[in-house]
Design a protein around this motif. Structure first.
Motif, PDB file in Angstrom:
ATOM      1  N   SER A   1       0.971  -1.278   0.161  1.00 50.49           N
ATOM      2  CA  SER A   1       0.033  -0.149   0.024  1.00 50.49           C
ATOM      3  C   SER A   1       0.955   1.223   0.037  1.00 50.49           C
ATOM      4  CB  SER A   1      -0.898   0.115   1.232  1.00 50.49           C
ATOM      5  OG  SER A   1      -1.816  -1.077   1.253  1.00 50.49           O
ATOM      6  N   LEU A   2       0.434   2.254  -0.744  1.00 55.48           N
ATOM      7  CA  LEU A   2       0.954   3.719  -0.747  1.00 55.48           C
ATOM      8  C   LEU A   2       0.253   4.332   0.432  1.00 55.48           C
ATOM      9  CD1 LEU A   2       3.165   5.557  -1.937  1.00 55.48           C
ATOM     10  CD2 LEU A   2       1.225   6.588  -3.310  1.00 55.48           C
ATOM     11  N   ILE A   3       1.038   4.575   1.555  1.00 53.21           N
ATOM     12  CA  ILE A   3       0.508   5.333   2.531  1.00 53.21           C
ATOM     13  C   ILE A   3       1.036   6.727   2.658  1.00 53.21           C
ATOM     14  CG2 ILE A   3       0.356   5.333   5.129  1.00 53.21           C
ATOM     15  CD1 ILE A   3      -0.835   2.982   3.987  1.00 53.21           C
ATOM     16  N   THR A   4       2.112   6.828   2.348  1.00 52.59           N
ATOM     17  CA  THR A   4       2.855   8.457   2.095  1.00 52.59           C
ATOM     18  C   THR A   4       3.164   8.565   0.927  1.00 52.59           C
ATOM     19  OG1 THR A   4       3.086   8.292   4.703  1.00 52.59           O
ATOM     20  CG2 THR A   4       4.186   9.901   3.403  1.00 52.59           C
ATOM     21  N   THR A   5       3.037   9.805   0.263  1.00 52.42           N
ATOM     22  CA  THR A   5       3.732   9.960  -0.843  1.00 52.42           C
ATOM     23  C   THR A   5       5.029  10.706  -0.462  1.00 52.42           C
ATOM     24  OG1 THR A   5       2.558  12.230  -0.895  1.00 52.42           O
ATOM     25  CG2 THR A   5       1.782  10.482  -2.117  1.00 52.42           C
ATOM     26  N   ASN A   6       6.161  10.534  -1.731  1.00 50.93           N
ATOM     27  CA  ASN A   6       7.327  11.200  -1.185  1.00 50.93           C
ATOM     28  C   ASN A   6       7.904  11.752  -2.587  1.00 50.93           C
ATOM     29  OD1 ASN A   6       9.896  11.708  -0.270  1.00 50.93           O
ATOM     30  ND2 ASN A   6      10.768   9.809  -0.757  1.00 50.93           N
TER      31      ASN A   6
ATOM     32  N   LEU B   1      -3.038  22.151  -9.570  1.00 47.22           N
ATOM     33  CA  LEU B   1      -2.783  21.320  -8.493  1.00 47.22           C
ATOM     34  C   LEU B   1      -2.528  20.030  -8.925  1.00 47.22           C
ATOM     35  CD1 LEU B   1      -5.365  22.979  -5.914  1.00 47.22           C
ATOM     36  CD2 LEU B   1      -2.745  23.556  -6.074  1.00 47.22           C
ATOM     37  N   LEU B   2      -1.781  19.248  -8.039  1.00 48.95           N
ATOM     38  CA  LEU B   2      -1.593  17.811  -8.163  1.00 48.95           C
ATOM     39  C   LEU B   2      -2.328  17.087  -6.898  1.00 48.95           C
ATOM     40  CD1 LEU B   2      -0.229  15.365  -9.842  1.00 48.95           C
ATOM     41  CD2 LEU B   2       1.649  15.511  -7.966  1.00 48.95           C
ATOM     42  N   PHE B   3      -3.434  16.325  -7.386  1.00 54.59           N
ATOM     43  CA  PHE B   3      -4.156  15.407  -6.362  1.00 54.59           C
ATOM     44  C   PHE B   3      -3.499  14.041  -6.559  1.00 54.59           C
ATOM     45  CE2 PHE B   3      -8.423  17.567  -5.204  1.00 54.59           C
ATOM     46  CZ  PHE B   3      -7.800  18.721  -4.900  1.00 54.59           C
ATOM     47  N   VAL B   4      -3.072  13.500  -5.350  1.00 56.56           N
ATOM     48  CA  VAL B   4      -2.624  12.236  -5.225  1.00 56.56           C
ATOM     49  C   VAL B   4      -3.536  11.234  -4.165  1.00 56.56           C
ATOM     50  CG1 VAL B   4      -0.553  10.788  -5.047  1.00 56.56           C
ATOM     51  CG2 VAL B   4      -0.487  13.237  -5.612  1.00 56.56           C
ATOM     52  N   ALA B   5      -4.267  10.299  -4.785  1.00 55.89           N
ATOM     53  CA  ALA B   5      -5.064   9.294  -3.936  1.00 55.89           C
ATOM     54  C   ALA B   5      -4.124   8.281  -3.391  1.00 55.89           C
ATOM     55  CB  ALA B   5      -6.288   8.724  -4.630  1.00 55.89           C
ATOM     56  N   THR B   6      -3.695   8.355  -2.116  1.00 56.73           N
ATOM     57  CA  THR B   6      -3.071   7.336  -1.473  1.00 56.73           C
ATOM     58  C   THR B   6      -3.987   5.986  -1.205  1.00 56.73           C
ATOM     59  OG1 THR B   6      -3.549   7.985   1.027  1.00 56.73           O
ATOM     60  CG2 THR B   6      -1.774   9.158  -0.511  1.00 56.73           C
ATOM     61  N   ASP B   7      -3.288   5.080  -0.472  1.00 55.96           N
ATOM     62  CA  ASP B   7      -4.011   3.936  -0.143  1.00 55.96           C
ATOM     63  C   ASP B   7      -4.496   3.912   1.309  1.00 55.96           C
ATOM     64  OD1 ASP B   7      -3.918   2.817  -2.547  1.00 55.96           O
ATOM     65  OD2 ASP B   7      -1.936   1.906  -2.172  1.00 55.96           O
ATOM     66  N   ARG B   8      -4.375   5.137   2.181  1.00 59.83           N
ATOM     67  CA  ARG B   8      -4.671   5.313   3.308  1.00 59.83           C
ATOM     68  C   ARG B   8      -6.217   5.112   3.519  1.00 59.83           C
ATOM     69  NH1 ARG B   8      -1.061   9.840   2.962  1.00 59.83           N
ATOM     70  NH2 ARG B   8      -3.022  11.423   2.895  1.00 59.83           N
ATOM     71  N   ILE B   9      -6.488   4.462   4.706  1.00 55.40           N
ATOM     72  CA  ILE B   9      -8.382   4.385   5.193  1.00 55.40           C
ATOM     73  C   ILE B   9      -8.387   4.922   6.467  1.00 55.40           C
ATOM     74  CG2 ILE B   9      -7.942   2.128   5.528  1.00 55.40           C
ATOM     75  CD1 ILE B   9     -10.766   1.749   4.269  1.00 55.40           C
ATOM     76  N   SER B  10      -9.592   5.563   6.445  1.00 58.51           N
ATOM     77  CA  SER B  10      -9.986   5.935   7.915  1.00 58.51           C
ATOM     78  C   SER B  10     -11.422   5.584   8.429  1.00 58.51           C
ATOM     79  CB  SER B  10      -9.720   7.688   8.075  1.00 58.51           C
ATOM     80  OG  SER B  10     -10.698   8.022   7.069  1.00 58.51           O
ATOM     81  N   ALA B  11     -11.383   5.656   9.638  1.00 57.44           N
ATOM     82  CA  ALA B  11     -12.831   5.402   9.943  1.00 57.44           C
ATOM     83  C   ALA B  11     -12.895   6.027  11.513  1.00 57.44           C
ATOM     84  CB  ALA B  11     -12.994   3.841  10.231  1.00 57.44           C
ATOM     85  N   TYR B  12     -14.001   6.583  11.761  1.00 54.39           N
ATOM     86  CA  TYR B  12     -14.186   7.418  12.784  1.00 54.39           C
ATOM     87  C   TYR B  12     -13.028   8.220  13.242  1.00 54.39           C
ATOM     88  CZ  TYR B  12     -18.021   3.689  13.249  1.00 54.39           C
ATOM     89  OH  TYR B  12     -18.791   2.918  13.107  1.00 54.39           O
ATOM     90  N   ASP B  13     -12.685   9.138  12.300  1.00 55.05           N
ATOM     91  CA  ASP B  13     -11.704   9.954  12.375  1.00 55.05           C
ATOM     92  C   ASP B  13     -10.361   9.286  12.651  1.00 55.05           C
ATOM     93  OD1 ASP B  13     -12.925  12.246  11.652  1.00 55.05           O
ATOM     94  OD2 ASP B  13     -13.333  13.059  13.506  1.00 55.05           O
ATOM     95  N   VAL B  14      -9.851   7.975  12.670  1.00 59.12           N
ATOM     96  CA  VAL B  14      -9.008   7.374  12.780  1.00 59.12           C
ATOM     97  C   VAL B  14      -8.306   7.116  11.545  1.00 59.12           C
ATOM     98  CG1 VAL B  14      -7.912   5.421  13.886  1.00 59.12           C
ATOM     99  CG2 VAL B  14      -9.415   6.454  15.084  1.00 59.12           C
ATOM    100  N   ILE B  15      -7.062   7.430  11.139  1.00 57.83           N
ATOM    101  CA  ILE B  15      -6.292   6.786  10.178  1.00 57.83           C
ATOM    102  C   ILE B  15      -5.769   5.526  10.360  1.00 57.83           C
ATOM    103  CG2 ILE B  15      -4.442   7.251   8.342  1.00 57.83           C
ATOM    104  CD1 ILE B  15      -5.302  10.273   8.642  1.00 57.83           C
TER     105      ILE B  15
END
Length: 324
Positions: free
Chosen positions: A3-8, A32-46
Motif C-alpha cells: 500500500s502507498l501510505i505516504t507520498t514522497n 494542483l496535483l491530487f494524489v490518492a493514497t491507499d490510506r483509509i480512515s474510520a471514525y476520524d482514525v487513519i
C-alpha cells in the motif's frame, strides 16, 4: 500487495494532507496535483496499514464520473496521464501512475453539498464524537425523533433505508482540516455562501445525483447518497464560474448498495468502508482510543489482513460494476 501510505515527492510543495489525498503545488501556477493514497480512515482514525490499490480505484471511478457527468457542470479535472503533467511531476511517474490527477486550481466553496436519495445514516468525512454518532448522528435517527432530515420535513411513516419520493439536498459546513463539519439547514447554507451561489450548487448537485443514480441502477447498484464539493475559478476577464472539484462519487464520498439485496426497513450491505468501521468497533474502539487499542495507546490501529482483503474486494467490485 504493498500500500502507498505516504507520498514522497521531493521538490514539490505539499499543500495539504487529508485522510486519503495529498495535494501538491506544481510548476504550473494554475494547477494542483491530487494524489490518492491507499490510506483509509474510520471514525476520524487513519489506520496504520492501508488498502492496496485503493487510491487507484478511487481515481478510476472519479475519472469515469467526471467524463460521464461533464455535460451537467464543468469540473476541475485536466489529465490523469503523468506524461502530460508538468516536468517536475513527470519524474515521479512510478509513484503517481494511476492515482494522480492534475486539476485546475479553484477557490473552494465552504459547503459540503450532500444529496440523499434514501433515508439512511451519516454521510460525512468527519463523524466527530463517536458515541454521539452511535446515539443520534444519523439522518435516520433525526427522522425518528422529528420527522426531518437536516431540518427538512419528510413524509410520515418512512422506514430505514427507504427511498425518498425525491432526492433531497442536505448541506453541511466544510470545516478546516482537523475540525468537524456541521449539518445545517438549506436556509443556513444560503446565508453562509449567498442565495444565488447556493441555488446554483443545490441545482447542480441534485442533477448530478439523479443522473448518476439512474445510471447506477442500470448496473445493479443503488446510489443511496453522496457528497459533492464545488469551487470557483476566475476567467481572464474577472468573471467567476462554478466548477465541480475534489473526488467524485467514489465509495469514500458516497454510499453504494447492491440492488439485488435491497430491503427497506433496516441497514443495507454496502460497497464502502463500513466493513472497516464494523471491524474497528468489534476490536473495542471507542472515543478516546483514536491512537490505538486499550493498553496499546499510541501504537495505532492495524487492520487484520482478511479485513484489508475484504475491503479492497468491495471497492474493486463497485468500480467493476459501475465502469465496466
Amino acid at each position: 500487495m504493498v500500500s502507498l501510505i505516504t507520498t514522497n515527492l521531493p521538490g514539490l510543495t505539499l499543500l495539504s494532507q487529508g485522510k486519503v489525498r495529498d495535494v501538491y503545488a506544481t510548476s504550473s501556477p494554475d494547477h494542483l496535483l491530487f494524489v490518492a493514497t491507499d490510506r483509509i480512515s474510520a471514525y476520524d482514525v487513519i489506520l496504520k496499514n492501508g488498502i492496496p490499490d485503493k487510491g487507484k480505484l478511487l481515481t478510476q471511478i472519479s475519472l469515469f464520473w467526471f467524463k460521464k457527468l461533464g455535460h451537467i457542470i464543468p469540473n476541475h479535472f485536466v489529465t490523469a496521464d503523468v506524461d502530460e503533467m508538468p516536468e517536475d511531476v513527470r519524474k515521479y511517474k512510478g509513484q503517481l501512475d494511476g492515482r494522480a490527477m492534475l486539476v485546475k486550481k479553484a477557490s473552494v466553496v465552504p459547503l459540503e453539498a450532500i444529496v440523499r436519495g434514501y433515508l439512511s445514516g451519516v454521510l460525512s468525512r468527519h463523524l466527530g464524537d463517536f458515541q454521539a454518532y452511535i446515539r443520534s448522528g444519523s439522518a435516520w435517527n433525526e427522522y425518528k425523533k422529528s420527522g426531518t432530515v437536516h431540518g427538512i420535513p419528510l413524509p410520515a411513516g418512512l422506514v430505514e433505508s427507504q427511498k425518498f419520493p425525491e432526492p433531497i439536498f442536505t448541506p453541511s459546513t466544510k470545516a478546516e482540516q482537523g475540525a468537524h463539519d456541521e449539518n445545517i439547514s438549506p436556509e443556513q447554507a444560503a446565508k453562509l455562501i449567498g442565495a444565488e451561489l447556493y441555488d446554483q450548487i443545490s441545482t447542480a448537485a441534485l442533477q448530478l445525483y439523479k443522473t448518476a443514480a439512474d445510471y447506477a441502477r442500470t448496473r445493479g447498484v443503488i446510489l443511496a447518497d453522496t457528497k459533492f464539493e464545488f469551487g470557483l475559478i476566475t476567467s481572464t476577464s474577472g468573471e467567476k464560474s462554478l466548477i465541480l472539484i475534489d473526488e467524485l462519487l467514489t465509495p469514500d464520498s458516497s454510499r453504494y448498495w447492491p440492488l439485488a439485496s435491497y430491503a427497506p426497513g433496516g441497514p443495507q450491505p454496502s460497497f464502502d468502508k463500513q466493513y472497516v468501521r464494523d471491524w474497528l468497533v468489534a476490536q473495542g474502539f471507542r472515543k478516546g482510543l483514536e491512537s490505538g487499542p486499550e493498553g496499546h495507546e499510541g501504537e495505532g490501529w492495524v487492520i487484520e489482513e482478511k479485513v484489508v482483503e475484504g475491503t479492497r474486494d468491495r471497492y474493486a467490485e463497485a468500480v467493476d460494476l459501475l465502469t465496466k
